[in-house]
Write a protein that holds these residues in place. Structure first.
Motif, PDB file in Angstrom:
ATOM      1  N   ALA A 268      -4.023 -36.878  74.467  1.00 32.45           N
ATOM      2  CA  ALA A 268      -2.795 -37.223  73.761  1.00 32.45           C
ATOM      3  C   ALA A 268      -1.664 -37.603  74.716  1.00 32.45           C
ATOM      4  O   ALA A 268      -0.867 -38.489  74.418  1.00 32.45           O
ATOM      5  N   ASP A 269      -1.578 -36.938  75.859  1.00 37.35           N
ATOM      6  CA  ASP A 269      -0.563 -37.277  76.852  1.00 37.35           C
ATOM      7  C   ASP A 269      -1.198 -38.232  77.853  1.00 37.35           C
ATOM      8  O   ASP A 269      -1.890 -37.819  78.787  1.00 37.35           O
ATOM      9  N   LEU A 270      -0.959 -39.521  77.663  1.00 35.88           N
ATOM     10  CA  LEU A 270      -1.599 -40.539  78.491  1.00 35.88           C
ATOM     11  C   LEU A 270      -1.272 -40.388  79.973  1.00 35.88           C
ATOM     12  O   LEU A 270      -2.043 -40.813  80.825  1.00 35.88           O
ATOM     13  N   SER A 271      -0.157 -39.764  80.291  1.00 37.42           N
ATOM     14  CA  SER A 271       0.220 -39.607  81.694  1.00 37.42           C
ATOM     15  C   SER A 271      -0.558 -38.494  82.387  1.00 37.42           C
ATOM     16  O   SER A 271      -0.507 -38.368  83.602  1.00 37.42           O
ATOM     17  N   LYS A 272      -1.308 -37.706  81.640  1.00 41.33           N
ATOM     18  CA  LYS A 272      -2.012 -36.552  82.204  1.00 41.33           C
ATOM     19  C   LYS A 272      -3.476 -36.811  82.525  1.00 41.33           C
ATOM     20  O   LYS A 272      -4.170 -35.927  82.992  1.00 41.33           O
ATOM     21  N   TRP A 273      -3.975 -38.002  82.236  1.00 38.21           N
ATOM     22  CA  TRP A 273      -5.383 -38.297  82.537  1.00 38.21           C
ATOM     23  C   TRP A 273      -5.518 -39.759  82.933  1.00 38.21           C
ATOM     24  O   TRP A 273      -4.662 -40.580  82.649  1.00 38.21           O
TER      25      TRP A 273
END
Length: 167
Positions: free
Chosen positions: A10-15
């Motif tokens: 859901a948090d694109l910046s985390k993966w």
């Protein structure tokens, strides 16, 4: 509108998208000549000269792409010999190559809709009924799935396999 990214996605910046199947597919068949060679294989072209002529590429480019597609397992190189002539090779779609057909049809259908200045030059129809053939997203029971109803989630089998390979 976009797909629903579930859980840790859901948090694109985390993966990151390392190992992305789309990237791997494009690395394999992401050139114009490779896609057009596959188109020709779906149309029934089997011989080197036919691929080079119908795709409109040099013999060197055709040889390179046919080698790449055969090495990747999309085409199988088979010898044939016409009477009185030397042995040559023909290229036959493998199951892996045939399984790519829906993706090629999806690109074709998209090109027909957005890039043709008028009616498309060719139609895709079922051989028995003449009904139009399209590529679209559906559940196994046939329900259409729009982008906003598509959920992307981490595959737990992938995580398990990756963890085992790292041991």
């Amino acid at each position: 509108m976009s797909a629903v990214m579930e859980g840790p996605l859901a948090d694109l910046s985390k993966w990151d998208a390392a190992g992305c199947s789309i990237a791997r597919a494009m690395d394999l068949i992401g050139t114009r000549s490779a896609m057009l060679i596959l188109r020709e294989a779906y149309y029934g072209t089997r011989r080197f000269d036919g691929f080079a002529r119908r795709v409109g590429i040099t013999d060197a480019a055709a040889a390179s792409q046919l080698r790449k597609l055969a090495a990747a397992g999309l085409l199988e190189k088979r010898p044939y010999q016409e009477e009185g002539k030397r042995t040559r090779s023909e290229y036959i779609l493998t199951p892996m190559g045939r399984d790519l057909l829906p993706a090629v049809v999806a690109l074709w259908q998209w090109g027909d809709k957005y890039l043709q200045p008028g009616p498309p030059p060719l139609l895709r129809v079922d051989a028995e009924t003449g009904a139009p053939v399209t590529a679209d997203l559906r559940t196994p029971d046939g329900k259409p799935v729009d982008l906003e109803h598509l959920t992307v989630r981490v595959n737990k089998d992938y995580l398990r396999a990756r963890a085992q390979s790292e041991r």
